[in-house]
Design a protein around this motif. Sequence first.
Motif, PDB file in Angstrom:
ATOM      1  N   ASN A  62       0.904  -1.289   0.080  1.00 37.63           N
ATOM      2  CA  ASN A  62       0.104  -0.047  -0.095  1.00 37.63           C
ATOM      3  C   ASN A  62       0.997   1.371  -0.117  1.00 37.63           C
ATOM      4  OD1 ASN A  62      -2.545  -1.010  -0.218  1.00 37.63           O
ATOM      5  ND2 ASN A  62      -2.754  -1.311   1.917  1.00 37.63           N
ATOM      6  N   LYS A  63       2.127   1.247   0.348  1.00 34.67           N
ATOM      7  CA  LYS A  63       3.145   2.267   0.094  1.00 34.67           C
ATOM      8  C   LYS A  63       3.596   2.537  -1.009  1.00 34.67           C
ATOM      9  CE  LYS A  63       4.400   1.294   5.247  1.00 34.67           C
ATOM     10  NZ  LYS A  63       5.532   0.577   5.982  1.00 34.67           N
ATOM     11  N   LEU A  64       3.665   1.570  -1.964  1.00 32.92           N
ATOM     12  CA  LEU A  64       4.051   1.627  -3.217  1.00 32.92           C
ATOM     13  C   LEU A  64       3.141   2.005  -4.420  1.00 32.92           C
ATOM     14  CD1 LEU A  64       6.457  -1.416  -3.122  1.00 32.92           C
ATOM     15  CD2 LEU A  64       6.899   0.621  -2.445  1.00 32.92           C
ATOM     16  N   THR A  65       3.436   2.484  -5.610  1.00 36.51           N
ATOM     17  CA  THR A  65       2.569   2.771  -6.393  1.00 36.51           C
ATOM     18  C   THR A  65       2.132   1.242  -7.170  1.00 36.51           C
ATOM     19  OG1 THR A  65       3.734   4.659  -6.948  1.00 36.51           O
ATOM     20  CG2 THR A  65       2.329   3.993  -8.714  1.00 36.51           C
ATOM     21  N   CYS A  66       0.942   0.547  -6.803  1.00 34.65           N
ATOM     22  CA  CYS A  66       0.648  -0.400  -7.132  1.00 34.65           C
ATOM     23  C   CYS A  66      -0.734  -0.747  -6.984  1.00 34.65           C
ATOM     24  CB  CYS A  66       1.637  -1.582  -6.737  1.00 34.65           C
ATOM     25  SG  CYS A  66       1.556  -1.999  -4.905  1.00 34.65           S
ATOM     26  N   THR A  67      -1.514  -1.815  -7.440  1.00 35.19           N
ATOM     27  CA  THR A  67      -3.013  -2.054  -7.263  1.00 35.19           C
ATOM     28  C   THR A  67      -3.061  -3.549  -6.462  1.00 35.19           C
ATOM     29  OG1 THR A  67      -3.735  -0.788  -9.229  1.00 35.19           O
ATOM     30  CG2 THR A  67      -5.182  -2.482  -8.096  1.00 35.19           C
ATOM     31  N   ILE A  68      -3.566  -3.468  -5.236  1.00 39.58           N
ATOM     32  CA  ILE A  68      -3.580  -4.876  -4.669  1.00 39.58           C
ATOM     33  C   ILE A  68      -4.997  -5.497  -4.643  1.00 39.58           C
ATOM     34  CG2 ILE A  68      -2.965  -6.041  -2.560  1.00 39.58           C
ATOM     35  CD1 ILE A  68      -1.447  -3.804  -1.700  1.00 39.58           C
ATOM     36  N   SER A  69      -5.250  -6.683  -4.922  1.00 38.33           N
ATOM     37  CA  SER A  69      -6.545  -7.497  -4.933  1.00 38.33           C
ATOM     38  C   SER A  69      -5.965  -8.750  -4.129  1.00 38.33           C
ATOM     39  CB  SER A  69      -6.770  -7.824  -6.245  1.00 38.33           C
ATOM     40  OG  SER A  69      -8.099  -8.472  -6.269  1.00 38.33           O
ATOM     41  N   CYS A  70      -7.323  -8.659  -3.258  1.00 36.49           N
ATOM     42  CA  CYS A  70      -7.117 -10.010  -2.302  1.00 36.49           C
ATOM     43  C   CYS A  70      -8.439 -10.833  -2.404  1.00 36.49           C
ATOM     44  CB  CYS A  70      -6.605  -9.541  -0.895  1.00 36.49           C
ATOM     45  SG  CYS A  70      -6.633 -10.814   0.329  1.00 36.49           S
ATOM     46  N   LYS A  71      -8.231 -12.271  -2.402  1.00 32.84           N
ATOM     47  CA  LYS A  71      -9.521 -12.963  -2.423  1.00 32.84           C
ATOM     48  C   LYS A  71      -9.126 -14.339  -1.677  1.00 32.84           C
ATOM     49  CE  LYS A  71     -10.746 -11.574  -7.151  1.00 32.84           C
ATOM     50  NZ  LYS A  71     -10.982 -12.231  -8.478  1.00 32.84           N
ATOM     51  N   GLU A  72     -10.227 -14.395  -0.673  1.00 30.96           N
ATOM     52  CA  GLU A  72     -10.150 -15.799   0.013  1.00 30.96           C
ATOM     53  C   GLU A  72     -10.805 -16.694  -0.477  1.00 30.96           C
ATOM     54  OE1 GLU A  72     -10.584 -17.422   4.512  1.00 30.96           O
ATOM     55  OE2 GLU A  72     -11.629 -15.486   4.134  1.00 30.96           O
ATOM     56  N   ILE A  73     -10.140 -17.650  -1.579  1.00 28.20           N
ATOM     57  CA  ILE A  73     -10.601 -18.479  -2.364  1.00 28.20           C
ATOM     58  C   ILE A  73     -11.010 -19.857  -1.800  1.00 28.20           C
ATOM     59  CG2 ILE A  73      -9.364 -17.681  -4.288  1.00 28.20           C
ATOM     60  CD1 ILE A  73      -7.474 -19.985  -4.042  1.00 28.20           C
ATOM     61  N   PHE A  74     -10.546 -20.127  -0.562  1.00 29.51           N
ATOM     62  CA  PHE A  74     -11.119 -21.031   0.448  1.00 29.51           C
ATOM     63  C   PHE A  74     -10.834 -20.855   1.695  1.00 29.51           C
ATOM     64  CE2 PHE A  74      -9.127 -23.712  -3.419  1.00 29.51           C
ATOM     65  CZ  PHE A  74     -10.244 -24.258  -3.813  1.00 29.51           C
ATOM     66  N   ASN A  75     -11.466 -21.332   2.626  1.00 32.05           N
ATOM     67  CA  ASN A  75     -11.550 -20.898   4.067  1.00 32.05           C
ATOM     68  C   ASN A  75     -10.196 -21.182   4.396  1.00 32.05           C
ATOM     69  OD1 ASN A  75     -12.080 -20.302   6.605  1.00 32.05           O
ATOM     70  ND2 ASN A  75     -12.651 -22.447   7.309  1.00 32.05           N
ATOM     71  N   GLY A  76      -9.252 -19.781   4.694  1.00 34.65           N
ATOM     72  CA  GLY A  76      -8.181 -19.887   5.041  1.00 34.65           C
ATOM     73  C   GLY A  76      -6.999 -19.961   4.076  1.00 34.65           C
ATOM     74  N   VAL A  77      -7.451 -20.071   2.758  1.00 33.85           N
ATOM     75  CA  VAL A  77      -6.437 -19.519   1.675  1.00 33.85           C
ATOM     76  C   VAL A  77      -6.860 -18.414   0.721  1.00 33.85           C
ATOM     77  CG1 VAL A  77      -5.799 -20.832  -0.486  1.00 33.85           C
ATOM     78  CG2 VAL A  77      -6.079 -22.163   1.474  1.00 33.85           C
ATOM     79  N   TRP A  78      -5.664 -17.676   0.553  1.00 32.93           N
ATOM     80  CA  TRP A  78      -6.067 -16.363  -0.074  1.00 32.93           C
ATOM     81  C   TRP A  78      -5.090 -16.350  -1.316  1.00 32.93           C
ATOM     82  CZ3 TRP A  78      -5.706 -17.131   5.111  1.00 32.93           C
ATOM     83  CH2 TRP A  78      -6.342 -16.661   5.935  1.00 32.93           C
ATOM     84  N   GLU A  79      -5.375 -15.581  -2.260  1.00 38.47           N
ATOM     85  CA  GLU A  79      -4.988 -15.085  -3.563  1.00 38.47           C
ATOM     86  C   GLU A  79      -4.684 -13.648  -3.553  1.00 38.47           C
ATOM     87  OE1 GLU A  79      -6.136 -18.520  -7.022  1.00 38.47           O
ATOM     88  OE2 GLU A  79      -6.983 -16.551  -6.917  1.00 38.47           O
ATOM     89  N   ILE A  80      -3.334 -13.234  -3.507  1.00 39.03           N
ATOM     90  CA  ILE A  80      -3.219 -11.865  -3.397  1.00 39.03           C
ATOM     91  C   ILE A  80      -2.390 -11.561  -5.027  1.00 39.03           C
ATOM     92  CG2 ILE A  80      -1.970  -9.828  -2.389  1.00 39.03           C
ATOM     93  CD1 ILE A  80      -1.569 -11.942   0.114  1.00 39.03           C
ATOM     94  N   THR A  81      -3.152 -10.184  -5.619  1.00 38.57           N
ATOM     95  CA  THR A  81      -2.530 -10.154  -6.815  1.00 38.57           C
ATOM     96  C   THR A  81      -1.919  -8.536  -6.672  1.00 38.57           C
ATOM     97  OG1 THR A  81      -4.095 -11.373  -8.127  1.00 38.57           O
ATOM     98  CG2 THR A  81      -3.063  -9.826  -9.245  1.00 38.57           C
ATOM     99  N   VAL A  82      -0.993  -8.491  -7.057  1.00 39.91           N
ATOM    100  CA  VAL A  82      -0.026  -7.186  -7.164  1.00 39.91           C
ATOM    101  C   VAL A  82       0.046  -6.932  -8.506  1.00 39.91           C
ATOM    102  CG1 VAL A  82       1.829  -5.703  -6.398  1.00 39.91           C
ATOM    103  CG2 VAL A  82       0.759  -7.491  -4.897  1.00 39.91           C
ATOM    104  N   THR A  83      -0.312  -5.637  -9.007  1.00 36.66           N
ATOM    105  CA  THR A  83       0.045  -4.787 -10.209  1.00 36.66           C
ATOM    106  C   THR A  83       0.721  -3.738 -10.066  1.00 36.66           C
ATOM    107  OG1 THR A  83      -2.193  -5.989 -10.931  1.00 36.66           O
ATOM    108  CG2 THR A  83      -1.232  -4.389 -12.471  1.00 36.66           C
ATOM    109  N   LYS A  84       1.775  -3.582 -10.982  1.00 35.92           N
ATOM    110  CA  LYS A  84       2.926  -2.516 -10.772  1.00 35.92           C
ATOM    111  C   LYS A  84       2.027  -1.349 -11.677  1.00 35.92           C
ATOM    112  CE  LYS A  84       7.328  -2.288 -10.231  1.00 35.92           C
ATOM    113  NZ  LYS A  84       8.729  -2.259 -10.990  1.00 35.92           N
ATOM    114  N   ASP A  85       1.698  -0.258 -10.956  1.00 35.15           N
ATOM    115  CA  ASP A  85       1.190   0.701 -11.783  1.00 35.15           C
ATOM    116  C   ASP A  85       2.290   1.908 -12.435  1.00 35.15           C
ATOM    117  OD1 ASP A  85      -1.295  -0.221 -11.120  1.00 35.15           O
ATOM    118  OD2 ASP A  85      -1.604   0.941  -9.485  1.00 35.15           O
TER     119      ASP A  85
END
Length: 72
Positions: A49-72
């Motif tokens: 969040n301190k950098l120039t990027c976009t973050i998307s976070c999804k809990e795909i299963f109970n206790g499992v997350w996919e975090i996508t970071v895109t450089k803007d």
Amino acid sequence: MNKIDCFGDFCPIPLLKAKKEFKSLNFGESFMLVTDHSCVVESIKEYFNKLTCTISCKEIFNGVWEITVTKD
């Protein structure tokens, strides 16, 4: 998009892997980090969040997350 598998990895290992991958990205490119620890989600969000990027976070299963970071 590169996928970083961090199952079973505790902080700071996933954050270190994410930082390394982010440095290799060109603008507009993304990577996905998959984790099974909620503390990793928080540390990734806090750092990127301190950098120039976009973050998307999804809990795909109970206790499992996919975090996508895109450089803007």
